[in-house]
Design a protein around this motif. Structure first.
Motif, PDB file in Angstrom:
ATOM      1  N   VAL A  17       0.855  -1.193  -0.095  1.00 36.21           N
ATOM      2  CA  VAL A  17       0.142   0.098   0.070  1.00 36.21           C
ATOM      3  C   VAL A  17       0.730   1.368  -0.025  1.00 36.21           C
ATOM      4  CG1 VAL A  17      -1.676   1.524   1.219  1.00 36.21           C
ATOM      5  CG2 VAL A  17      -2.127  -1.164   0.905  1.00 36.21           C
ATOM      6  N   PHE A  18       1.973   1.492   0.705  1.00 41.38           N
ATOM      7  CA  PHE A  18       2.778   2.635   1.079  1.00 41.38           C
ATOM      8  C   PHE A  18       3.364   2.780  -0.536  1.00 41.38           C
ATOM      9  CE2 PHE A  18       6.165  -0.440   1.898  1.00 41.38           C
ATOM     10  CZ  PHE A  18       7.200  -0.056   1.513  1.00 41.38           C
ATOM     11  N   ARG A  19       3.611   1.637  -1.200  1.00 41.51           N
ATOM     12  CA  ARG A  19       4.452   1.799  -2.448  1.00 41.51           C
ATOM     13  C   ARG A  19       3.147   2.394  -3.631  1.00 41.51           C
ATOM     14  NH1 ARG A  19       9.571   0.743  -2.196  1.00 41.51           N
ATOM     15  NH2 ARG A  19      10.175  -0.877  -0.995  1.00 41.51           N
ATOM     16  N   ILE A  21       1.066   4.357  -3.063  1.00 40.11           N
ATOM     17  CA  ILE A  21       0.688   5.893  -2.560  1.00 40.11           C
ATOM     18  C   ILE A  21       1.902   6.561  -2.905  1.00 40.11           C
ATOM     19  CG2 ILE A  21       0.815   7.573  -0.639  1.00 40.11           C
ATOM     20  CD1 ILE A  21      -0.875   5.402   0.893  1.00 40.11           C
ATOM     21  N   ALA A  22       3.224   6.103  -2.891  1.00 42.18           N
ATOM     22  CA  ALA A  22       4.435   6.576  -3.430  1.00 42.18           C
ATOM     23  C   ALA A  22       4.105   6.963  -5.036  1.00 42.18           C
ATOM     24  CB  ALA A  22       5.648   6.092  -2.921  1.00 42.18           C
ATOM     25  N   ASP A  23       3.788   5.573  -5.527  1.00 36.34           N
ATOM     26  CA  ASP A  23       3.639   5.857  -6.976  1.00 36.34           C
ATOM     27  C   ASP A  23       2.667   6.791  -7.567  1.00 36.34           C
ATOM     28  OD1 ASP A  23       5.177   3.529  -7.113  1.00 36.34           O
ATOM     29  OD2 ASP A  23       3.525   1.898  -7.560  1.00 36.34           O
ATOM     30  N   HIS A  24       1.606   7.116  -6.758  1.00 43.38           N
ATOM     31  CA  HIS A  24       0.454   7.900  -7.239  1.00 43.38           C
ATOM     32  C   HIS A  24       1.107   9.351  -6.997  1.00 43.38           C
ATOM     33  CE1 HIS A  24      -2.885   5.285  -5.788  1.00 43.38           C
ATOM     34  NE2 HIS A  24      -2.241   4.841  -6.923  1.00 43.38           N
ATOM     35  N   ILE A  25       1.861   9.686  -6.222  1.00 42.58           N
ATOM     36  CA  ILE A  25       2.617  10.969  -5.874  1.00 42.58           C
ATOM     37  C   ILE A  25       3.643  11.442  -6.822  1.00 42.58           C
ATOM     38  CG2 ILE A  25       3.701  12.625  -4.136  1.00 42.58           C
ATOM     39  CD1 ILE A  25       2.366  10.976  -1.994  1.00 42.58           C
ATOM     40  N   ARG A  26       4.564  10.213  -7.030  1.00 39.52           N
ATOM     41  CA  ARG A  26       5.561  10.409  -7.885  1.00 39.52           C
ATOM     42  C   ARG A  26       4.893  10.621  -9.449  1.00 39.52           C
ATOM     43  NH1 ARG A  26       6.852   5.744  -8.119  1.00 39.52           N
ATOM     44  NH2 ARG A  26       8.558   5.507  -6.297  1.00 39.52           N
ATOM     45  N   ASN A  27       3.867   9.943  -9.718  1.00 39.13           N
ATOM     46  CA  ASN A  27       3.331  10.350 -10.870  1.00 39.13           C
ATOM     47  C   ASN A  27       2.778  11.717 -11.087  1.00 39.13           C
ATOM     48  OD1 ASN A  27       2.050   9.089 -13.684  1.00 39.13           O
ATOM     49  ND2 ASN A  27       0.133   9.746 -12.641  1.00 39.13           N
ATOM     50  N   ARG A  58       3.948   7.727   6.201  1.00 40.96           N
ATOM     51  CA  ARG A  58       5.275   8.136   6.210  1.00 40.96           C
ATOM     52  C   ARG A  58       6.166   7.340   5.531  1.00 40.96           C
ATOM     53  NH1 ARG A  58       5.449   9.788  12.832  1.00 40.96           N
ATOM     54  NH2 ARG A  58       4.270  11.755  12.653  1.00 40.96           N
ATOM     55  N   ASN A  59       5.730   5.956   5.293  1.00 46.56           N
ATOM     56  CA  ASN A  59       6.645   5.191   4.639  1.00 46.56           C
ATOM     57  C   ASN A  59       6.447   5.636   3.173  1.00 46.56           C
ATOM     58  OD1 ASN A  59       7.376   3.485   6.824  1.00 46.56           O
ATOM     59  ND2 ASN A  59       5.817   1.977   6.395  1.00 46.56           N
ATOM     60  N   ALA A  60       5.534   5.908   2.553  1.00 45.58           N
ATOM     61  CA  ALA A  60       5.353   6.440   1.161  1.00 45.58           C
ATOM     62  C   ALA A  60       6.167   7.685   0.997  1.00 45.58           C
ATOM     63  CB  ALA A  60       3.985   6.502   0.882  1.00 45.58           C
ATOM     64  N   LEU A  61       6.098   8.605   2.015  1.00 43.70           N
ATOM     65  CA  LEU A  61       6.812   9.853   1.623  1.00 43.70           C
ATOM     66  C   LEU A  61       8.371   9.662   1.885  1.00 43.70           C
ATOM     67  CD1 LEU A  61       4.298  12.199   3.940  1.00 43.70           C
ATOM     68  CD2 LEU A  61       4.659  11.885   1.308  1.00 43.70           C
ATOM     69  N   GLN A  62       8.814   8.536   2.701  1.00 38.21           N
ATOM     70  CA  GLN A  62      10.092   8.341   2.974  1.00 38.21           C
ATOM     71  C   GLN A  62      10.834   7.782   1.416  1.00 38.21           C
ATOM     72  OE1 GLN A  62      11.972   9.078   5.460  1.00 38.21           O
ATOM     73  NE2 GLN A  62      13.574   8.698   4.453  1.00 38.21           N
ATOM     74  N   GLN A  65      11.489  10.700  -0.606  1.00 35.70           N
ATOM     75  CA  GLN A  65      12.497  11.543  -0.387  1.00 35.70           C
ATOM     76  C   GLN A  65      14.013  10.784  -0.682  1.00 35.70           C
ATOM     77  OE1 GLN A  65      12.433  13.104   3.789  1.00 35.70           O
ATOM     78  NE2 GLN A  65      14.466  13.680   3.723  1.00 35.70           N
ATOM     79  N   GLY A  66      13.620   9.319  -0.383  1.00 37.79           N
ATOM     80  CA  GLY A  66      14.897   8.366  -0.772  1.00 37.79           C
ATOM     81  C   GLY A  66      15.221   8.514  -2.255  1.00 37.79           C
ATOM     82  N   GLU A  67      14.331   8.770  -3.300  1.00 41.38           N
ATOM     83  CA  GLU A  67      14.577   9.007  -4.448  1.00 41.38           C
ATOM     84  C   GLU A  67      15.113  10.513  -5.055  1.00 41.38           C
ATOM     85  OE1 GLU A  67      10.655   7.768  -6.114  1.00 41.38           O
ATOM     86  OE2 GLU A  67      11.221   5.683  -5.783  1.00 41.38           O
ATOM     87  N   GLY A  68      14.881  11.609  -4.133  1.00 36.63           N
ATOM     88  CA  GLY A  68      15.273  12.649  -4.115  1.00 36.63           C
ATOM     89  C   GLY A  68      14.372  13.622  -4.786  1.00 36.63           C
ATOM     90  N   LEU A  69      13.139  13.303  -4.876  1.00 34.25           N
ATOM     91  CA  LEU A  69      11.935  13.778  -5.457  1.00 34.25           C
ATOM     92  C   LEU A  69      11.603  14.943  -4.561  1.00 34.25           C
ATOM     93  CD1 LEU A  69      10.092  10.944  -7.205  1.00 34.25           C
ATOM     94  CD2 LEU A  69      11.656  12.729  -8.519  1.00 34.25           C
ATOM     95  N   THR A  70      11.387  14.687  -3.171  1.00 34.02           N
ATOM     96  CA  THR A  70      10.918  15.622  -2.377  1.00 34.02           C
ATOM     97  C   THR A  70      11.842  15.714  -1.043  1.00 34.02           C
ATOM     98  OG1 THR A  70       9.984  13.886  -0.881  1.00 34.02           O
ATOM     99  CG2 THR A  70       8.626  14.703  -2.683  1.00 34.02           C
ATOM    100  N   VAL A  71      11.696  17.013  -0.268  1.00 39.95           N
ATOM    101  CA  VAL A  71      12.485  17.345   0.842  1.00 39.95           C
ATOM    102  C   VAL A  71      11.521  17.659   1.995  1.00 39.95           C
ATOM    103  CG1 VAL A  71      12.701  19.869  -0.054  1.00 39.95           C
ATOM    104  CG2 VAL A  71      14.349  18.889   1.513  1.00 39.95           C
TER     105      VAL A  71
END
Length: 261
Positions: A17-19, A21-27, A58-62, A65-71
């Motif tokens: 699930v957290f991935r 969510i990360a996919d959606h925000i990355r897209n 938080r796991n999704a947002l991490q 951040q780990g991909e350098g897309l957000t701060v």
């Protein structure tokens, strides 16, 4: 979630699930629905939209951040990371006419991208070369070099560090050995000393930054660097300078024009 429409979770997917969510925000970032500097929906908004626990968000947002897309900015939230757009043109940045006009390569590149260039942390020392530098300069490990260390910034944001090595018999007592090397940089000074430059050879590799490099460049976790080692040669084939540069990979596009004949 009125300002940004994110899709719902796919309950049939085997992706965590957290991935998802990360996919959606990355897209949303890739499609520029979230632009550089925009604030990402808050934890509370994401929890409400997806119906998940805070730790999942938080796991999704991490991940992002780990991909350098957000701060993450303490007390303000999470933002899409800005990337200074500098196109480094291999065929032009060291052209003689730039240094003759009093501009070093970094100034030319940055101003061409509409940014404001600056340099800090300048340090000049005499030291013995590493084995790599000695081999490229054709000197021994017992010889001395003048080392010029500095950090480059665009609009106040650090984007690269550089250490230039010049044989001491060339640089000692000249402006190359001073913190301010003058208009056009050290390549202009070398040619004024009679070392007419003919060509440069660059070796580039991508890797994760060392701790000191990440700190100096203020890199987000997960952002790699380019390590670019350049050697400057004169018309008679002598190597007169080696520059070891570490560049934030998301600050540059390396552009090369290669002949097909």
């Amino acid at each position: 979630m009125a300002e940004l429409s994110l899709p719902d979770l796919d309950p049939t997917s085997d992706r965590a699930v957290f991935r998802q969510i990360a996919d959606h925000i990355r897209n949303a970032i890739e499609r520029r629905l979230l632009a550089e500097g925009d604030k990402v929906p808050s934890e509370a908004q994401l929890m409400q939209h997806y119906g998940v626990a805070r730790m999942t968000v938080r796991n999704a947002l991490q991940v992002l951040q780990g991909e350098g897309l957000t701060v993450a900015e303490h007390g303000r939230g999470v933002f899409v990371r800005s990337h200074p757009p500098v196109r480094r043109l291999a065929s032009d940045r060291f052209a003689r006419h730039h240094r003759q006009s009093g501009k070093a390569a970094f100034i030319v590149e940055t101003e061409g991208a509409g940014g404001k260039p600056s340099v800090d942390l300048i340090e000049v020392t005499e030291e013995r070369p590493s084995a790599e530098v000695a081999e490229k300069l054709g000197i021994t490990l017992e010889d001395l070099v003048v080392c010029r260390s500095r950090r480059y910034l665009i609009n106040g944001q650090p984007v690269e560090t550089a250490r230039s090595y010049v044989p001491v018999e060339i640089a000692r007592g000249t402006r190359i050995a001073e913190p301010d090397s003058g208009p056009g940089g050290i390549y202009a000074r070398l040619e004024e000393l009679g070392f007419q430059l003919d060509h440069f050879v660059e070796d580039i590799q991508s890797r994760m930054p060392l701790r000191d490099e990440a700190r100096a460049l203020k890199l987000a976790p997960g952002v790699p660097v380019f390590r670019l080692v350049r050697t400057a040669y004169t018309v008679d084939g002598r190597a007169v300078e080696v520059c070891d540069t570490v560049m934030s990979s998301d600050a540059y596009v390396l552009s090369y024009e290669l002949p097909a004949r």
